[in-house]
Design an enzyme around this catalytic site. Structure first.
Site, PDB file in Angstrom:
ATOM      1  N   SER A 228      -4.501   2.907   1.414  1.00  0.00           N
ATOM      2  CA  SER A 228      -4.050   3.441   2.690  1.00  0.00           C
ATOM      3  C   SER A 228      -2.846   2.637   3.191  1.00  0.00           C
ATOM      4  CB  SER A 228      -5.208   3.443   3.693  1.00  0.00           C
ATOM      5  OG  SER A 228      -4.883   4.196   4.831  1.00  0.00           O
ATOM      6  N   GLU A 354      -9.712  13.455   1.020  1.00  0.00           N
ATOM      7  CA  GLU A 354      -9.195  12.378   1.861  1.00  0.00           C
ATOM      8  C   GLU A 354      -9.503  12.572   3.345  1.00  0.00           C
ATOM      9  OE1 GLU A 354      -7.526   9.587   1.150  1.00  0.00           O
ATOM     10  OE2 GLU A 354      -6.658   9.834  -0.849  1.00  0.00           O
ATOM     11  N   HIS A 420     -11.356   9.430   2.167  1.00  0.00           N
ATOM     12  CA  HIS A 420     -10.436   8.297   2.267  1.00  0.00           C
ATOM     13  C   HIS A 420     -11.221   6.986   2.299  1.00  0.00           C
ATOM     14  CE1 HIS A 420      -6.386   6.848   3.288  1.00  0.00           C
ATOM     15  NE2 HIS A 420      -6.910   6.096   4.249  1.00  0.00           N
TER      16      HIS A 420
END
Length: 500
Positions: A228, A354, A420
């Site tokens: 990320s 995600e 995610h």
């Protein structure tokens, strides 16, 4: 191909230590570190909370970091504190996938401004062969540049090192939110860098370069891995230090310079808004900065930051990376086409779901799955197509993946899937796929093609982790799929790259 992959991974993961250290103490430029071994991973020495930078307090608050001066003995038996931030695992205040289902992926409570520290996990052996140094994988956490840190349950690399016994893991702390990205008027007036959180990361890598050999690591075989905003950070490093990247490659999970969001607060209002509410109101730029350094407490700053952001009607105070043309640039496509980046090999990819954990909490009924698929494409997969395609156009080695792995103890709800960050417990734990990462750290150019993972081109192939059939049942550990299968879905959604 599946048989080949399983054989290749088995060949890597021998579990035999090829290099290690025989001691629980190591001399570093910061001092003599005393580590420890626990019963869960008896073949790993853990050196936790080693300071690499001076405490960024007083006149150093909001400023570039300074390398830690020697302090004598260092108790490296417990993780150091995360940097200042508020704790968002309260499901009532912050309902999310992380608060309900995976709090182990969120930073633990408790922080300190004296937070520029790192953790090192290295194989332990009394049969030490000092002539053979090990590859090093350096971890940068995610969290949107507003939260995160090494003191997170899911970021313990001792299990991985225990199984591999053939690499060293390192995880760094760095400043986040206003402490890492202040964007203050007073800093701009004196032309001081405002992305000090990115500078923390660079300083940590410099410290690792200078010290890792004492832990049995090879400074010429290091890669940086991030997820990320941590992944975006690796790409910022890629462009900011094209002639001196220090490392030999990057591993980028769910983020790049093209998928990080644009710079915000060009008028430098957020820092002043914070100052107005912590006792530093109505001052000149220089006076405001001085007051925020010396008079405002970190506790008051974080307390107001949290209270303000709990009220969604007034928007959020945002402190994130700012274009300064030093650590973050305004023209990444142009710089790439000019070859103005490190051009080192990269492993990069995204997850199949995600946005399941990034969208607003949907409640028991779950989200609109069409919207979930569309936003996952537009926010992650399509920008990744762009970045990987640009690198392929420039003949820069890239190994691309798409992750579809999900397990009930990480993704217990029917709609979550590979959201995610959901891959991180697998990678920090015992997923054999991580043996490929160790091979990449040792030889970023040649190791993966030799093991069946080809360099990416839009006409070629990429890895799919944990492919499933139409009923959601896993049919293989991993397999190669066509690049076209991840490129073509972006023809049907609106998306754009987020050049700063």
């Amino acid at each position: 191909m599946r048989t080949h992959v399983v054989f290749a991974l088995t060949a890597i993961a021998t579990g035999v230590s090829v290099g290690a250290i025989p001691s629980l103490q190591v001399d570093t430029t910061s001092g003599r570190a005393y580590g420890m071994i626990n019963g869960s991973n008896p073949d790993v020495v853990q050196f936790l909370g080693i300071p690499y930078g001076e405490a960024p307090v007083g006149s150093l608050r909001f400023s570039p970091p300074k390398m830690k001066l020697p302090v004598g003995d260092i108790d490296a038996t417990k993780s150091g504190p995360n940097c200042p931030q508020y704790y968002s695992n309260n499901a009532t205040l912050y309902p999310s996938v992380y608060a309900y289902d995976s709090p182990f992926l969120q930073p633990l409570p408790g922080w300190s401004e004296d937070c520029l520290n790192l953790n090192i996990w290295t194989p332990y052996s009394t049969q030490h062969n000092s002539s053979e140094l090990l590859p090093v994988i350096i971890w940068i956490f995610g969290g949107g540049f507003y939260e995160g840190g090494t003191n997170t349950l899911g970021f313990d690399a001792s299990y991985w090192v225990q199984r591999s016994k053939s690499h060293i893991g390192v995880a760094m702390n760095a400043r986040v939110n206003i402490f890492g990205f202040p964007n203050a008027r007073g800093l701009h007036e004196i032309d001081e860098n405002v992305n000090v959180g990115l500078m923390d990361q660079r300083l940590a890598i410099e410290w690792i370069r200078d010290n890792i050999e004492a832990f049995g690591g090879d400074p010429s075989q290091m890669v940086v891995w991030g997820q990320s905003s941590g992944s975006a950070s690796t790409d910022y490093l890629n462009y900011a230090y094209p002639d001196d990247p220090i490392v030999g490659g990057f591993i980028q999970h769910s983020g790049s310079v093209f998928a990080t969001g644009q710079s915000k607060d060009s008028e430098m209002l957020n820092f002043t808004a914070m100052a107005q509410n912590v006792g530093c109101a109505d001052l000149s730029a220089a006076e405001e900065l001085s007051c925020m350094r010396h008079n405002a407490s970190a506790e008051d700053i974080i307390d107001y930051y949290q209270k303000y952001n709990l009220n969604p009607s007034q928007g959020a105070l945002s402190f994130t990376t700012i274009v300064d043309e030093i650590t973050k640039f305004s023209n990444y496509t142009q710089r790439a086409l000019a070859g103005n980046f490190s051009q080192l090999p990269v492993i990069s990819g995204t997850n199949g779901h995600e946005m399941a954990s990034l969208a607003s909490w949907p409640g028991p009924s779950g989200p609109n799955m069409t919207d979930l698929a569309s936003t996952t494409l537009s926010h992650q997969q399509c920008p990744e197509n762009y970045n990987a395609g640009l690198r392929a156009q420039l003949n820069v080695t890239t190994f691309r993946y798409l992750n579809n792995a999900s397990f009930p103890n990480i993704s217990p709800r029917w709609w979550e899937g590979a959201y995610h960050t959901s891959e991180l417990p697998l990678l920090f734990g015992n997923l054999r796929f991580t043996d490929l990462y160790v091979a990449f750290a040792r030889d970023p150019i040649n190791a993966l093609p030799a093991l069946g993972w080809p360099s990416y081109t839009p006409e070629g192939q990429l890895w799919l982790w944990n492919p499933k059939d139409d009923n959601g049942v896993a049919v293989a550990v991993s397999k190669l799929i066509s690049a076209e299968s991840v490129i073509s879905p972006c023809d049907d959604v609106a998306w754009s790259i987020s050049e700063p």
